[in-house]
Design an enzyme around this catalytic site. Structure first.
Site, PDB file in Angstrom:
ATOM      1  N   ARG A   7       0.843  -1.202   0.000  1.00 15.35           N
ATOM      2  CA  ARG A   7       0.000   0.000   0.000  1.00 15.35           C
ATOM      3  C   ARG A   7       0.868   1.238   0.000  1.00 15.35           C
ATOM      4  O   ARG A   7       2.021   1.207   0.390  1.00 15.35           O
ATOM      5  CB  ARG A   7      -0.861   0.030   1.272  1.00 15.35           C
ATOM      6  N   ARG A  63       2.334   4.608 -16.410  1.00 17.93           N
ATOM      7  CA  ARG A  63       2.758   4.421 -17.803  1.00 17.93           C
ATOM      8  C   ARG A  63       3.939   5.334 -18.119  1.00 17.93           C
ATOM      9  O   ARG A  63       4.869   4.951 -18.819  1.00 17.93           O
ATOM     10  CB  ARG A  63       1.595   4.702 -18.753  1.00 17.93           C
ATOM     11  N   CYS A  74      -8.115   2.749 -12.034  1.00 20.29           N
ATOM     12  CA  CYS A  74      -8.320   3.909 -11.163  1.00 20.29           C
ATOM     13  C   CYS A  74      -9.765   3.920 -10.675  1.00 20.29           C
ATOM     14  O   CYS A  74     -10.673   3.519 -11.398  1.00 20.29           O
ATOM     15  CB  CYS A  74      -8.063   5.211 -11.919  1.00 20.29           C
ATOM     16  N   GLU A  77     -12.006   7.639  -4.523  1.00 20.31           N
ATOM     17  CA  GLU A  77     -11.993   7.364  -3.083  1.00 20.31           C
ATOM     18  C   GLU A  77     -13.343   7.770  -2.485  1.00 20.31           C
ATOM     19  O   GLU A  77     -14.034   8.637  -3.000  1.00 20.31           O
ATOM     20  CB  GLU A  77     -10.863   8.179  -2.436  1.00 20.31           C
ATOM     21  N   ARG A  89      -4.072   7.120  -3.570  1.00 26.33           N
ATOM     22  CA  ARG A  89      -3.665   5.901  -2.867  1.00 26.33           C
ATOM     23  C   ARG A  89      -3.371   4.821  -3.894  1.00 26.33           C
ATOM     24  O   ARG A  89      -3.937   4.819  -4.982  1.00 26.33           O
ATOM     25  CB  ARG A  89      -4.776   5.442  -1.924  1.00 26.33           C
ATOM     26  N   TYR A 107       3.998   5.746   2.534  1.00 27.34           N
ATOM     27  CA  TYR A 107       3.105   6.897   2.699  1.00 27.34           C
ATOM     28  C   TYR A 107       3.985   8.129   2.737  1.00 27.34           C
ATOM     29  O   TYR A 107       4.668   8.380   3.721  1.00 27.34           O
ATOM     30  CB  TYR A 107       2.276   6.741   3.978  1.00 27.34           C
ATOM     31  N   ARG A 115      -1.913   6.087   7.875  1.00 31.93           N
ATOM     32  CA  ARG A 115      -1.682   4.705   8.307  1.00 31.93           C
ATOM     33  C   ARG A 115      -0.447   4.627   9.172  1.00 31.93           C
ATOM     34  O   ARG A 115       0.553   4.030   8.790  1.00 31.93           O
ATOM     35  CB  ARG A 115      -1.547   3.788   7.093  1.00 31.93           C
TER      36      ARG A 115
END
Length: 120
Positions: A7, A63, A74, A77, A89, A107, A115
């Site tokens: 993540r 890309r 994609c 959120e 994210r 992050y 997180r």
């Protein structure tokens, strides 16, 4: 070799396509570097973006840094009141010899607060 997930997140300063490409490219590059991965180790990558980002697709940044033959998607959120703005994210599925606790979740900047339990 095991299938793992890693993540990460990054906050953009502004909603501009070039800035998104730069910041998301930095995020993906850091994910690869910290986990000793190459693009060949990627199985698939999911991106989400907050509602206030609409200048480009985060996948375009992947890309742009040479991740060409990996399935990317994609999504938007959830719009949660008080959530951090301008955040992209990532959830990458990878092939790796790393044990699950050794995966480096990334992050960047202010998103480390999202997180604290897994940010490295």
């Amino acid at each position: 070799m095991a299938v793992r997930a890693v993540r990460g997140a990054v906050q953009l300063e502004r909603d501009e396509a070039g800035h998104m490409a730069e910041r998301v490219g930095e995020l993906l590059g850091t994910v690869l570097e910290r986990n000793r991965l190459t693009a060949d180790d990627l199985i698939s990558v999911w991106f989400t973006a907050t509602l206030d980002l609409h200048s480009d697709f985060p996948a375009a940044a992947a890309r742009g840094i040479g991740i060409l033959d990996v399935p990317l998607i994609c999504a938007q959120e959830l719009d949660v009141t008080g959530a951090m703005p301008r955040v992209v994210r990532v959830l990458a599925h990878i092939e790796s010899d790393l044990a699950r606790p050794d995966i480096a979740h990334v992050y960047l900047g202010a998103t480390a607060a999202l997180r604290k339990d897994i940010a490295q």
